[in-house]
Design a protein around this motif. Sequence first.
Motif, mmCIF file in Angstrom:
data_model
loop_
_atom_site.group_PDB
_atom_site.id
_atom_site.type_symbol
_atom_site.label_atom_id
_atom_site.label_comp_id
_atom_site.label_asym_id
_atom_site.label_seq_id
_atom_site.Cartn_x
_atom_site.Cartn_y
_atom_site.Cartn_z
ATOM 1 N N ARG A 59 0.845 -1.197 0.000
ATOM 2 C CA ARG A 59 0.000 0.000 0.000
ATOM 3 C C ARG A 59 0.879 1.246 0.000
ATOM 4 O O ARG A 59 1.863 1.345 0.747
ATOM 5 C CB ARG A 59 -0.922 -0.037 1.225
ATOM 6 C CG ARG A 59 -1.548 1.293 1.646
ATOM 7 C CD ARG A 59 -0.660 1.957 2.666
ATOM 8 N NE ARG A 59 -1.271 3.107 3.341
ATOM 9 C CZ ARG A 59 -0.584 3.960 4.073
ATOM 10 N NH1 ARG A 59 0.723 3.810 4.235
ATOM 11 N NH2 ARG A 59 -1.185 4.970 4.671
ATOM 12 N N VAL A 60 0.561 2.195 -0.862
ATOM 13 C CA VAL A 60 1.301 3.450 -0.978
ATOM 14 C C VAL A 60 0.289 4.595 -0.895
ATOM 15 O O VAL A 60 -0.640 4.656 -1.695
ATOM 16 C CB VAL A 60 2.064 3.537 -2.316
ATOM 17 C CG1 VAL A 60 2.875 4.819 -2.364
ATOM 18 C CG2 VAL A 60 2.957 2.327 -2.518
ATOM 19 N N ALA A 61 0.469 5.471 0.078
ATOM 20 C CA ALA A 61 -0.443 6.611 0.235
ATOM 21 C C ALA A 61 0.107 7.815 -0.521
ATOM 22 O O ALA A 61 1.177 8.322 -0.198
ATOM 23 C CB ALA A 61 -0.620 6.956 1.714
ATOM 24 N N LEU A 62 -0.597 8.251 -1.551
ATOM 25 C CA LEU A 62 -0.183 9.431 -2.310
ATOM 26 C C LEU A 62 -0.741 10.684 -1.649
ATOM 27 O O LEU A 62 -1.865 10.691 -1.159
ATOM 28 C CB LEU A 62 -0.685 9.339 -3.749
ATOM 29 C CG LEU A 62 -0.167 8.168 -4.574
ATOM 30 C CD1 LEU A 62 -0.651 8.273 -6.009
ATOM 31 C CD2 LEU A 62 1.370 8.111 -4.543
ATOM 32 N N ASP A 63 0.058 11.745 -1.639
ATOM 33 C CA ASP A 63 -0.391 12.969 -0.988
ATOM 34 C C ASP A 63 0.057 14.190 -1.780
ATOM 35 O O ASP A 63 0.361 14.102 -2.966
ATOM 36 C CB ASP A 63 0.117 13.013 0.455
ATOM 37 C CG ASP A 63 -0.880 13.680 1.400
ATOM 38 O OD1 ASP A 63 -1.673 14.523 0.946
ATOM 39 O OD2 ASP A 63 -0.868 13.352 2.594
ATOM 40 N N ALA A 64 0.149 15.321 -1.094
ATOM 41 C CA ALA A 64 0.340 16.611 -1.767
ATOM 42 C C ALA A 64 1.580 16.642 -2.655
ATOM 43 O O ALA A 64 1.533 17.150 -3.779
ATOM 44 C CB ALA A 64 0.405 17.723 -0.727
ATOM 45 N N GLU A 65 2.707 16.124 -2.162
ATOM 46 C CA GLU A 65 3.934 16.149 -2.961
ATOM 47 C C GLU A 65 3.784 15.311 -4.224
ATOM 48 O O GLU A 65 4.272 15.683 -5.298
ATOM 49 C CB GLU A 65 5.116 15.656 -2.129
ATOM 50 C CG GLU A 65 5.535 16.625 -1.019
ATOM 51 C CD GLU A 65 6.793 16.178 -0.322
ATOM 52 O OE1 GLU A 65 7.415 15.198 -0.781
ATOM 53 O OE2 GLU A 65 7.166 16.802 0.684
ATOM 54 N N ASP A 66 3.098 14.170 -4.093
ATOM 55 C CA ASP A 66 2.883 13.319 -5.268
ATOM 56 C C ASP A 66 1.977 14.000 -6.284
ATOM 57 O O ASP A 66 2.098 13.773 -7.494
ATOM 58 C CB ASP A 66 2.268 11.983 -4.838
ATOM 59 C CG ASP A 66 3.165 11.240 -3.862
ATOM 60 O OD1 ASP A 66 4.272 10.844 -4.259
ATOM 61 O OD2 ASP A 66 2.767 11.073 -2.696
#
Length: 274
Positions: free
Chosen positions: A100-107
């Motif tokens: 599982r990889v959580a994507l956020d603002a930087e991504d």
Amino acid sequence: MKLGLGSYAFRWSIGIKDLQPVKPMTAMEVLEIAHDHGLALVQYADNLPLDRLTPEEHVALKARADSYDMALELGTQSFDAEELARYIPIGERIGSKILRVALDAEDALIPVPELAAQIRELLPDGKRAGLRFAIENHFNYPSPRMVELLDAVADDALGVCLDVANSICAGEWPMTTVKMLAPYTINLHLKDYEITPDPYGVGFRIHGAPLSEGRAEIEEILAVLAHCPDDMSVILEHWLPQTSDMEATRRMEHVWLGRTVAAAKRLVPGNHKA
């Protein structure tokens, strides 16, 4: 569906940022708690990073899970190709089927074609390790952009870790997010939330609640996901707010988990260990 415990159910007992307990909860302790609740698996997220354990500790953790007929899943935060490459052998070592990889603002700042190209480069190594990448919708990565990314990669080894509440922060109502991401979902994070007005009438706040005790439309969510495989893991989390008494807050994590597990066993169809 297979009910599992997410390490973020114990964010305060594990420790986060400057709020560290004297004796942080360990990966093995999380596994024991999940076993005590009769859950099928544990998903270790970025608040309890398994890359800090030795290979021998990974093997011991898997051996204990195997003795309980339980599975282990792996997670990390943000898309970092170097970190993901480091996590793939860990996933293979513990027998994880999901990374599982959580994507956020930087991504979200990375153009979709560029991010898709980076993901494609890692997929072959993940497949050889028996892993599928599950991209989690997080606070600042909007679902339409995630759909664009998934369609750009267009590989069965990439899917969604659907969190039923995170995308409120991205300006989406939960059922909008669920319906948009349901066709891509291979992993589910199930939690509940409440919305309470400010006592002075200045807006409102969103905070956690034990499962089935808040506003999350659990039965509707599960109905939209009825097409998902019977063995898909459903990871239980919660957003327990901190209090001025952190020891009491940490004890309350156990209370909330008990209520959440009881509700999940009642609501989630066909939950089982095998």
